[in-house]
Scaffold this active site. Structure first.
Site, PDB file in Angstrom:
ATOM      1  CB  CYS A 128      54.867  31.150  55.718  1.00 48.69           C
ATOM      2  SG  CYS A 128      56.754  29.755  56.173  1.00 48.69           S
TER       3      CYS A 128
ATOM      4  CB  CYS B  21      57.253  28.628  53.346  1.00 46.02           C
ATOM      5  SG  CYS B  21      56.085  27.737  54.896  1.00 46.02           S
TER       6      CYS B  21
END
Length: 318
Positions: free
Chosen positions: A31, A34
């Protein structure tokens, strides 16, 4: 920062959140957002210096945790306080917005310092040094005037040690609130009793006179109430409630329901403070079962006494 797994979730998240907010960061290695949010959260954890705990959850490896919290997109952050989720956000927010989010829930530096002073006061009181405990509680209120736990303990100890004028001054702010907090109203009833006894010079010698007056006239409610005030001032709580109950049984409306109100105040003063850790023992957030069946806790003797006298009042009123 801690790495959260199903195995350490109970101790590192639930138990920790009882005294310090815990920010769960659900993320994954693939991600991109993230990877942007992670360093921001770590920097803020350092900046807030222990006022919250950052707990990272790898959603790929901890799928049961992610499912329990209903995670649908990454990154997702969820804040826990007292063992329960209270707020959250999704996406890689900039540091300023994350800071605004945290400031809604995380205690101020003053509040954290005040909690430390309260804990020191508890230890000093346990060791038999009420004067030093009072000084620490005064520090706590100076650091965080909104700390009602510190104010309650401070006023209670002031009354117990006979510093009635200081107790009255510390009670002014909470007694001016609408509605008036029950616990501070209870302290006000105790303070009134202590002031009445001090002003009248009453004591054990007065009790004998009052007992004689009550024996002569069971409906001498003024004598009964004065007796209850002396017993309250001396901390003889159950006998004070017994005397107040005699008034309630005979004339509940005497002096505007004063006996019942004073009885309820004593119950409030005697009610044990809740133990958050024990209250949540064996429980989990998000419906996750992490521990075996908890053994039934035995009722605290003080709690049992309060419960018994609540039943007595209920029976008297019905």
């Amino acid at each position: 920062m801690i790495e959260v797994t199903l195995q350490n979730f109970e101790s590192e998240v639930i138990a920790a959140s009882m005294h310090t907010p815990v920010l769960l960061d659900f993320w994954a290695a693939w991600c991109g957002p993230c990877q942007s949010l992670g360093p921001v959260l770590e920097q803020l954890e350092d900046e807030y210096a222990g006022r919250f705990v950052l707990a990272k959850v790898d959603s790929d490896r901890q799928q049961q945790l992610a499912a329990a919290f209903g995670i649908r997109s990454l990154p997702t952050c969820i804040l826990l306080k007292g063992g329960q989720p209270v707020d959250g956000f999704t996406g890689a927010l900039p540091a300023g917005q994350v800071r605004q989010f945290l400031d809604k829930h995380v205690p101020s530096e003053g509040a954290v310092a005040a909690e430390g002073s309260v804990q020191e006061a508890d230890a000093l009181l346990e060791s038999g040094d009420p004067a030093a405990a009072l000084a620490k509680l005064a520090d706590a209120l100076a650091q965080d005037p909104a700390n009602d736990e510190a104010r309650f303990d401070y006023v209670r100890l002031l009354i117990a040690t006979g510093r009635l004028d200081e107790a009255g001054a510390a009670l002014q702010e909470p007694l001016a609130r609408e509605p008036r907090p029950l616990r501070f109203d209870a302290l006000h009833h105790w303070l009134q009793a202590a002031r009445a006894v001090k002003a009248g010079g009453w004591g054990q010698w007065k009790l004998a006179e009052l007992d004689a007056a009550i024996a002569q006239d069971k409906r001498n409610f003024t004598a009964r109430y004065q007796k209850a005030q002396i017993l309250m001032a001396e901390g003889v709580w159950t006998q004070a409630m017994d005397e107040l109950l005699e008034i309630i049984l005979r004339d509940r409306q005497w002096e505007g329901d004063l006996a019942r109100k004073t009885y309820v105040a004593i119950l409030e003063l005697l009610t044990p403070a809740p133990d958050k850790a024990k209250a949540h023992e064996g429980k989990s957030a998000g419906g996750i079962e992490l521990t075996g069946k908890a053994a039934a806790a035995q009722q605290d003797p003080q709690a049992e006494l309060v419960s018994r006298y609540r039943r007595k009042l209920s029976m008297a009123l019905n």
